[in-house]
Write a protein that holds these residues in place. Structure first.
Motif, PDB file in Angstrom:
ATOM      1  N   ASP A   1     139.963 107.003 -19.493  1.00 48.63           N
ATOM      2  CA  ASP A   1     139.415 105.983 -20.383  1.00 48.63           C
ATOM      3  C   ASP A   1     138.712 104.871 -19.625  1.00 48.63           C
ATOM      4  OD1 ASP A   1     139.182 105.404 -23.180  1.00 48.63           O
ATOM      5  OD2 ASP A   1     140.422 103.624 -22.827  1.00 48.63           O
ATOM      6  N   SER A   2     138.949 104.780 -18.331  1.00 38.62           N
ATOM      7  CA  SER A   2     138.342 103.698 -17.531  1.00 38.62           C
ATOM      8  C   SER A   2     136.973 104.074 -16.975  1.00 38.62           C
ATOM      9  CB  SER A   2     139.277 103.331 -16.374  1.00 38.62           C
ATOM     10  OG  SER A   2     139.510 104.454 -15.542  1.00 38.62           O
ATOM     11  N   LEU A   3     136.499 105.292 -17.234  1.00 41.79           N
ATOM     12  CA  LEU A   3     135.186 105.716 -16.745  1.00 41.79           C
ATOM     13  C   LEU A   3     134.068 104.911 -17.397  1.00 41.79           C
ATOM     14  CD1 LEU A   3     135.581 109.611 -16.783  1.00 41.79           C
ATOM     15  CD2 LEU A   3     135.538 108.136 -14.769  1.00 41.79           C
TER      16      LEU A   3
ATOM     17  N   TYR B   1     147.414  99.195 -24.569  1.00 40.30           N
ATOM     18  CA  TYR B   1     147.155  97.884 -25.182  1.00 40.30           C
ATOM     19  C   TYR B   1     148.017  97.690 -26.432  1.00 40.30           C
ATOM     20  CZ  TYR B   1     144.743  94.651 -28.328  1.00 40.30           C
ATOM     21  OH  TYR B   1     144.462  93.649 -29.226  1.00 40.30           O
ATOM     22  N   CYS B   2     148.052  98.687 -27.304  1.00 43.84           N
ATOM     23  CA  CYS B   2     148.829  98.575 -28.544  1.00 43.84           C
ATOM     24  C   CYS B   2     150.324  98.456 -28.253  1.00 43.84           C
ATOM     25  CB  CYS B   2     148.563  99.782 -29.441  1.00 43.84           C
ATOM     26  SG  CYS B   2     146.915  99.800 -30.171  1.00 43.84           S
ATOM     27  N   LYS B   3     150.789  99.139 -27.214  1.00 48.95           N
ATOM     28  CA  LYS B   3     152.208  99.063 -26.867  1.00 48.95           C
ATOM     29  C   LYS B   3     152.567  97.669 -26.354  1.00 48.95           C
ATOM     30  CE  LYS B   3     155.749 101.134 -23.921  1.00 48.95           C
ATOM     31  NZ  LYS B   3     156.054 102.170 -22.897  1.00 48.95           N
ATOM     32  N   ASP B   4     151.734  97.101 -25.464  1.00 48.27           N
ATOM     33  CA  ASP B   4     152.026  95.782 -24.891  1.00 48.27           C
ATOM     34  C   ASP B   4     151.803  94.662 -25.891  1.00 48.27           C
ATOM     35  OD1 ASP B   4     152.639  97.018 -22.542  1.00 48.27           O
ATOM     36  OD2 ASP B   4     150.729  96.584 -21.562  1.00 48.27           O
ATOM     37  N   ARG B   5     150.747  94.777 -26.686  1.00 45.35           N
ATOM     38  CA  ARG B   5     150.381  93.669 -27.585  1.00 45.35           C
ATOM     39  C   ARG B   5     151.166  93.680 -28.887  1.00 45.35           C
ATOM     40  NH1 ARG B   5     150.035  90.093 -30.239  1.00 45.35           N
ATOM     41  NH2 ARG B   5     148.313  88.681 -30.745  1.00 45.35           N
ATOM     42  N   PHE B   6     151.418  94.868 -29.445  1.00 47.27           N
ATOM     43  CA  PHE B   6     152.050  94.952 -30.761  1.00 47.27           C
ATOM     44  C   PHE B   6     153.394  95.676 -30.754  1.00 47.27           C
ATOM     45  CE2 PHE B   6     147.363  95.204 -31.428  1.00 47.27           C
ATOM     46  CZ  PHE B   6     147.187  93.934 -31.960  1.00 47.27           C
ATOM     47  N   GLY B   7     153.767  96.252 -29.612  1.00 46.20           N
ATOM     48  CA  GLY B   7     155.021  96.991 -29.550  1.00 46.20           C
ATOM     49  C   GLY B   7     154.968  98.332 -30.251  1.00 46.20           C
ATOM     50  N   TYR B   8     153.765  98.907 -30.408  1.00 48.53           N
ATOM     51  CA  TYR B   8     153.612 100.177 -31.103  1.00 48.53           C
ATOM     52  C   TYR B   8     153.939 101.344 -30.179  1.00 48.53           C
ATOM     53  CZ  TYR B   8     151.081  97.956 -34.990  1.00 48.53           C
ATOM     54  OH  TYR B   8     150.730  97.197 -36.069  1.00 48.53           O
TER      55      TYR B   8
ATOM     56  N   ARG C   1     139.546  96.331 -23.187  1.00 49.46           N
ATOM     57  CA  ARG C   1     139.194  96.800 -21.845  1.00 49.46           C
ATOM     58  C   ARG C   1     139.383  95.755 -20.750  1.00 49.46           C
ATOM     59  NH1 ARG C   1     134.389  95.863 -24.580  1.00 49.46           N
ATOM     60  NH2 ARG C   1     132.879  94.492 -23.526  1.00 49.46           N
ATOM     61  N   SER C   2     139.423  94.461 -21.101  1.00 53.68           N
ATOM     62  CA  SER C   2     139.582  93.426 -20.075  1.00 53.68           C
ATOM     63  C   SER C   2     141.007  93.338 -19.548  1.00 53.68           C
ATOM     64  CB  SER C   2     139.166  92.056 -20.634  1.00 53.68           C
ATOM     65  OG  SER C   2     139.999  91.695 -21.731  1.00 53.68           O
ATOM     66  N   THR C   3     141.976  93.885 -20.292  1.00 49.53           N
ATOM     67  CA  THR C   3     143.376  93.783 -19.884  1.00 49.53           C
ATOM     68  C   THR C   3     144.076  95.128 -19.748  1.00 49.53           C
ATOM     69  OG1 THR C   3     144.023  93.500 -22.214  1.00 49.53           O
ATOM     70  CG2 THR C   3     143.677  91.493 -20.900  1.00 49.53           C
ATOM     71  N   HIS C   4     143.556  96.164 -20.403  1.00 52.96           N
ATOM     72  CA  HIS C   4     144.247  97.460 -20.388  1.00 52.96           C
ATOM     73  C   HIS C   4     143.244  98.599 -20.205  1.00 52.96           C
ATOM     74  CE1 HIS C   4     147.155  94.811 -22.375  1.00 52.96           C
ATOM     75  NE2 HIS C   4     148.082  95.679 -22.018  1.00 52.96           N
ATOM     76  N   LYS C   5     143.697  99.664 -19.573  1.00 55.17           N
ATOM     77  CA  LYS C   5     142.840 100.821 -19.348  1.00 55.17           C
ATOM     78  C   LYS C   5     142.715 101.685 -20.590  1.00 55.17           C
ATOM     79  CE  LYS C   5     143.487 101.334 -14.358  1.00 55.17           C
ATOM     80  NZ  LYS C   5     143.910 102.241 -13.256  1.00 55.17           N
ATOM     81  N   THR C   6     143.789 101.770 -21.372  1.00 56.01           N
ATOM     82  CA  THR C   6     143.757 102.632 -22.544  1.00 56.01           C
ATOM     83  C   THR C   6     144.149 101.852 -23.798  1.00 56.01           C
ATOM     84  OG1 THR C   6     146.071 103.351 -22.378  1.00 56.01           O
ATOM     85  CG2 THR C   6     144.438 104.583 -21.107  1.00 56.01           C
ATOM     86  N   PHE C   7     143.691 102.358 -24.905  1.00 58.04           N
ATOM     87  CA  PHE C   7     144.009 101.751 -26.200  1.00 58.04           C
ATOM     88  C   PHE C   7     145.498 101.851 -26.490  1.00 58.04           C
ATOM     89  CE2 PHE C   7     144.281 102.477 -30.907  1.00 58.04           C
ATOM     90  CZ  PHE C   7     143.964 101.189 -31.292  1.00 58.04           C
TER      91      PHE C   7
ATOM     92  N   ARG D   1     139.709  99.506 -31.235  1.00 56.48           N
ATOM     93  CA  ARG D   1     139.513 100.743 -30.465  1.00 56.48           C
ATOM     94  C   ARG D   1     138.044 101.080 -30.285  1.00 56.48           C
ATOM     95  NH1 ARG D   1     140.484 106.218 -33.494  1.00 56.48           N
ATOM     96  NH2 ARG D   1     138.675 105.277 -34.500  1.00 56.48           N
ATOM     97  N   ASP D   2     137.277 101.052 -31.383  1.00 54.71           N
ATOM     98  CA  ASP D   2     135.888 101.479 -31.322  1.00 54.71           C
ATOM     99  C   ASP D   2     135.040 100.566 -30.436  1.00 54.71           C
ATOM    100  OD1 ASP D   2     136.632 103.477 -33.030  1.00 54.71           O
ATOM    101  OD2 ASP D   2     135.804 102.541 -34.831  1.00 54.71           O
ATOM    102  N   ARG D   3     135.333  99.267 -30.452  1.00 52.91           N
ATOM    103  CA  ARG D   3     134.577  98.320 -29.633  1.00 52.91           C
ATOM    104  C   ARG D   3     135.190  98.124 -28.246  1.00 52.91           C
ATOM    105  NH1 ARG D   3     133.902  92.963 -33.039  1.00 52.91           N
ATOM    106  NH2 ARG D   3     132.759  92.399 -31.136  1.00 52.91           N
TER     107      ARG D   3
END
Length: 304
Positions: free
Chosen positions: A264-266, A96-103, A87-93, A81-83
């Motif tokens: 988050d994309s700004l 990303y967590c939902k698609d990558r880890f199912g969170y 950002r290369s695949t998702h607009k928001t953290f 999140r901090d780094r």
């Protein structure tokens, strides 16, 4: 002519006599069937060797890895999140967590906060006990307490669990007793403007000193709005600005304007500027600040 027949009868009779068990044999078989417990079963003893000193060390090392799994996950999520490595695949953290880890939306934040709590317990609890949490759910109730009180609460929970890792229910009960003991009346009101005081909370990183608008009043916390979303924050992490009702309305309007612009994309420069506006310690903007915000609203098409 009849002699062969006679011989065959004798042979048949003899065979029948040989295949029929005697009375004694019948009684023996019946006796065994009626009393199967009298049968002898031989069981070979299997010797279980004791663990060697090296195996004991390996076991302890692997157990520690299992215990720290959620801690490592929380630390990794915080760095992702901090780094902004998503950002290369998702607009928001959260996406990303939902698609990558199912969170779910909240799960990564629970893990990140649990990692901070785990580290606090590891550093401050009695090292001789070696009783640390093994999952995030066990220590989630501790998030309601100040970091200085969390070790005390955990040790009480371990004691209640007879020296074992306590369950979520046990920890929750201990936390509730401590909160009842130090209960502070929640006097905040919806629409009130507060300042956020950060105390070892990963969700509030970068929010220290920011103003926030109370959107919900809970028993031991408030849900507040800042420039990038809503957060539930304990009373000990909030300080009222004591603004007049009109000033609170002005801040509410400012909050709405910043929220409409923020995403988050700004670019980082734009987000940093909005964050600075979110830290002004007065219920109004200067002429320059007003021009900058109006420019951002125009540039990003957020003006109604």
């Amino acid at each position: 002519m009849n002699k062969p027949t006679s011989k065959r009868n004798k042979a048949t009779s003899a065979a029948s006599s040989d295949s029929t068990p005697s009375d004694d044999q019948d009684l023996e078989e019946i006796s065994q069937e009626e009393d199967p417990g009298s049968a002898t079963i031989t069981v070979s003893a299997v010797e279980v060797p004791e663990l060697t000193e090296q195996e004991q060390r390996d076991r302890l090392h692997l157990e520690r890895k299992v215990e720290r799994a959620f801690f490592e996950a929380g630390r990794a999520l915080a760095e992702l999140r901090d780094r902004r490595l998503y950002r290369s695949t998702h607009k928001t953290f959260e996406e990303y967590c939902k698609d990558r880890f199912g969170y779910s939306r909240r799960q990564p934040y629970f893990l990140m906060e649990a990692a901070v709590i785990f580290q606090n317990l590891e550093q401050k609890c009695d090292r001789n006990d070696h009783i640390l949490p093994t999952n995030e759910w066990q220590i989630r109730p501790l998030s309601k307490l100040d970091p200085d009180i969390q070790p005390e609460a955990w040790e009480q929970a371990v004691e209640s669990a007879n020296g074992k890792v306590p369950s979520h229910r046990i920890v929750k009960d201990v936390v509730q007793r401590i909160m009842d003991r130090t209960k502070v009346l929640n006097t905040y009101q919806i629409g009130e403007v507060c300042q956020i005081i950060v105390k070892d909370n990963p969700e509030l990183r970068g929010k220290g000193g920011c103003w926030a608008i109370v959107s919900a009043v809970n028993e031991f916390s408030c849900t507040v709005r800042v420039w990038d979303g809503e957060y539930t924050i304990g009373l000990q992490r909030l300080k009222s600005f004591n603004y007049l009702p009109q000033e609170c309305q002005q801040m509410q309007s400012l909050s709405d304007r910043i929220t409409q612009v923020y995403s988050d994309s700004l670019e980082e420069t734009v987000k940093n500027l909005l964050q600075l506006l979110g830290k002004v310690n007065r219920p109004y903007l200067t002429a320059l600040e007003e021009k900058l915000l109006t420019l951002l609203e125009s540039e990003y098409g957020r003006i109604p």
